[in-house]
Design a protein around this motif. Structure first.
Motif, short mmCIF file in Angstrom:
data_model
loop_
_atom_site.label_atom_id
_atom_site.label_comp_id
_atom_site.label_asym_id
_atom_site.label_seq_id
_atom_site.Cartn_x
_atom_site.Cartn_y
_atom_site.Cartn_z
N TYR A 45 30.26 -22.48 -18.75
CA TYR A 45 29.61 -21.23 -18.79
C TYR A 45 30.78 -20.39 -19.13
O TYR A 45 30.55 -18.97 -19.31
CB TYR A 45 29.37 -20.86 -17.45
N VAL A 80 34.83 -20.93 -11.72
CA VAL A 80 34.71 -19.89 -10.65
C VAL A 80 35.33 -20.59 -9.24
O VAL A 80 35.56 -21.56 -9.28
CB VAL A 80 33.39 -19.44 -10.26
N PHE A 82 34.55 -21.50 -6.21
CA PHE A 82 34.17 -22.49 -5.32
C PHE A 82 34.62 -23.92 -5.97
O PHE A 82 34.78 -25.06 -5.45
CB PHE A 82 32.70 -22.54 -5.17
N CYS A 105 30.98 -16.47 -6.94
CA CYS A 105 29.61 -16.75 -7.20
C CYS A 105 28.64 -16.33 -6.33
O CYS A 105 28.76 -16.25 -5.32
CB CYS A 105 29.71 -18.34 -7.12
N SER A 106 27.44 -15.79 -6.91
CA SER A 106 26.56 -14.87 -5.79
C SER A 106 25.64 -15.95 -5.17
O SER A 106 25.39 -15.42 -4.19
CB SER A 106 25.68 -14.02 -7.07
N LEU A 107 25.67 -16.98 -5.51
CA LEU A 107 24.81 -18.10 -5.07
C LEU A 107 25.87 -18.52 -3.70
O LEU A 107 25.06 -18.47 -2.65
CB LEU A 107 24.71 -19.30 -5.94
N ASN A 133 27.72 -25.35 -5.10
CA ASN A 133 28.03 -23.66 -5.21
C ASN A 133 28.07 -23.10 -3.93
O ASN A 133 27.27 -22.47 -3.36
CB ASN A 133 26.86 -23.16 -6.03
N CYS A 191 21.07 -17.55 -7.61
CA CYS A 191 22.06 -17.15 -8.39
C CYS A 191 21.53 -15.87 -9.08
O CYS A 191 20.34 -15.86 -9.60
CB CYS A 191 22.22 -18.14 -9.42
N HIS A 192 22.25 -14.84 -9.08
CA HIS A 192 21.79 -13.64 -9.70
C HIS A 192 21.57 -13.87 -11.39
O HIS A 192 20.59 -13.11 -11.70
CB HIS A 192 23.06 -12.43 -9.54
N VAL A 193 22.16 -14.61 -11.82
CA VAL A 193 22.09 -14.97 -13.36
C VAL A 193 20.63 -15.64 -13.54
O VAL A 193 19.78 -15.26 -14.32
CB VAL A 193 23.00 -15.89 -14.06
N HIS A 194 20.33 -16.71 -12.88
CA HIS A 194 19.10 -17.67 -13.09
C HIS A 194 17.95 -17.02 -12.56
O HIS A 194 16.73 -17.21 -13.06
CB HIS A 194 19.54 -19.02 -12.56
N GLU A 219 18.06 -23.91 -11.41
CA GLU A 219 18.40 -22.80 -10.72
C GLU A 219 17.36 -21.39 -10.93
O GLU A 219 17.47 -20.56 -10.38
CB GLU A 219 19.85 -22.19 -10.84
N CYS A 285 27.21 -14.79 -16.96
CA CYS A 285 27.73 -14.79 -15.61
C CYS A 285 28.65 -13.88 -15.44
O CYS A 285 30.01 -14.29 -16.06
CB CYS A 285 27.86 -16.12 -15.08
N PHE A 287 30.87 -13.32 -13.26
CA PHE A 287 32.22 -14.14 -12.70
C PHE A 287 32.61 -15.09 -13.70
O PHE A 287 34.01 -15.23 -13.77
CB PHE A 287 31.68 -14.82 -11.20
N MET A 288 31.93 -15.92 -14.06
CA MET A 288 32.54 -16.90 -15.15
C MET A 288 33.44 -16.14 -16.36
O MET A 288 34.35 -16.53 -16.93
CB MET A 288 31.60 -17.92 -15.81
FE1 SF4 Z 1 27.33 -18.81 -9.49
FE2 SF4 Z 1 27.57 -17.77 -11.98
FE3 SF4 Z 1 26.92 -20.35 -11.51
FE4 SF4 Z 1 25.12 -18.28 -10.89
S1 SF4 Z 1 26.09 -18.84 -13.05
S2 SF4 Z 1 25.52 -20.11 -9.77
S3 SF4 Z 1 26.74 -16.84 -10.10
S4 SF4 Z 1 28.76 -19.47 -10.98
#
Ligand code: SF4
Ligand code: 13P
Length: 333
Positions: A45, A80, A82, A105-107, A133, A191-194, A219, A285, A287-288
């Motif tokens: 990612y 990220v 984790f 990571c939001s998850l 995660n 996860c906020h992205v998925h 996800e 993402c 964070f990524m």
């Molecule tokens: Fe976490 Fe980003 Fe992966 Fe979503 S895409 S699970 S926020 S690292």
């Protein structure tokens, strides 16, 4: 200088030193990595430019397998928090670095230790399975860690009547329940992205591109998975596009994976699935994407920010990850 670097990390979470004029930053990163016997591990990612700099690019399972077996003195984790934490748990004597400490990571955030403790206490006769995660504290409360590429097989390898709690991703948990027929009790995280993929826009895109296959990460929410042609982890999605004979794909996961898909098969078309609320029109993402080439340069140069974990926590958390690696090996993953 040391104090200045430490202050930058304290204030920003990364080193913000300017990059010297006129240097070839990519070549310098590789030169320092070789000189320091450092391995650069990157997730699918992160930006394509960073993926191309890494010694190894992979999904969460592949990256933890690499972190467990590397002979390097330093692991620079371009992913990220984790993931870097997992690498530290598996290689406690190595220096594990992360370019930006804010890469969370939001998850993992959706599963707080105290709440998870109360949750598992309600089901004390259940096996606790956690998605990778999660924080090290959650892994310490877990029997077996899984990733999206081994979850199905690991769960199927447990006795049919095993009582299982699965956290924190309810979409992945629901998906595994549906394909294995198990009835795992699920933690309510996502996860906020998925979770932000736009179902209606995806259906429209499918109608406009009848020759495209929809491929999705587990996800994603159930309605998206139900209309998908293929569901799998990032590495599974990549492998699918390599072997499948379609020429067009709508890809419902973080857009970074498109880089490897395009590299593997440049003549195929990959359309990032649209998101409900996205400034980039795709699914990044945030964070990524905090990982930048400048942060990687400073990280390897100053050997900071470093992941440090309490020794006792490492001992409590490692069992669940080692269980995953051993079961994966046994299952040929
Ligand atoms: Fe976490 Fe980003 Fe992966 Fe979503 S895409 S699970 S926020 S690292
Ligand atoms: P995988 O790379 O294991 O498919 O996981 C995706 C993810 O969300 C990582 O944060």
């Amino acid at each position: 200088m040391i104090n200045n670097i430490e202050n930058q990390i304290k204030n920003f979470g990364y080193i913000s030193e300017p990059i010297p004029d006129g240097i070839d930053i990519k070549r310098e990163i590789r030169r320092m990595a070789d000189e320091k016997n450092a391995v650069l591990l990157g997730h699918f990612y992160v930006d394509g430019e960073l993926q191309d700099l890494c010694d190894f690019v992979g999904d969460s399972l592949q990256l933890s397998q690499q972190a467990a077996k590397t002979n390097a003195d330093i692991i620079v984790f371009i992913g990220v928090h984790f993931m870097a934490e997992t690498a530290k748990i598996l290689s406690p004597n190595k220096k594990v670095l992360i370019p930006d400490l804010n890469a969370g990571c939001s998850l993992a955030e959706s599963c707080k230790t105290e709440d998870f403790k109360k949750f598992i206490e309600k089901y004390s006769d259940h096996i606790v399975i956690s998605y990778v995660n999660t924080t090290a504290e959650i892994k310490a409360l877990t029997d077996i860690v899984v990733t999206s590429s081994n979850a199905k097989k690991i769960i199927e390898s447990l006795p049919k009547d095993a009582k299982i709690i699965f956290g924190p991703d309810k979409n992945l948990g629901n998906y595994i329940n549906s394909v294995t027929g198990r009835e795992m009790i699920l933690w309510d995280g996502a996860c906020h992205v998925h979770k932000q993929f736009d179902l209606e826009a995806i259906i429209r895109l499918k109608q406009e591109n009848p020759d495209a296959k929809l491929i999705s990460h587990p996800e994603c929410e159930k309605p998206i998975l139900l209309i998908s042609d293929f569901v799998g982890s990032t590495s599974n999605l990549l492998e699918f596009t390599k072997k499948d004979d379609s020429l067009k794909y709508i890809v419902a996961t973080e857009s970074g994976i498109l880089h490897q898909m395009r590299k593997a098969n440049p003549s195929k078309t990959y359309i990032p699935a649209p998101a409900l609320d996205s400034t980039c029109g795709c699914n990044d993402c945030n964070f990524m994407k905090l990982n930048t080439i400048e942060k990687v340069y400073n990280c390897i140069k100053y050997e900071q920010p470093e992941i440090n974990l309490d020794e006792k926590l490492i001992k409590r958390a490692e069992k669940s990850i080692i269980n995953m690696l051993e079961l994966s090996k046994k299952l040929g993953l």
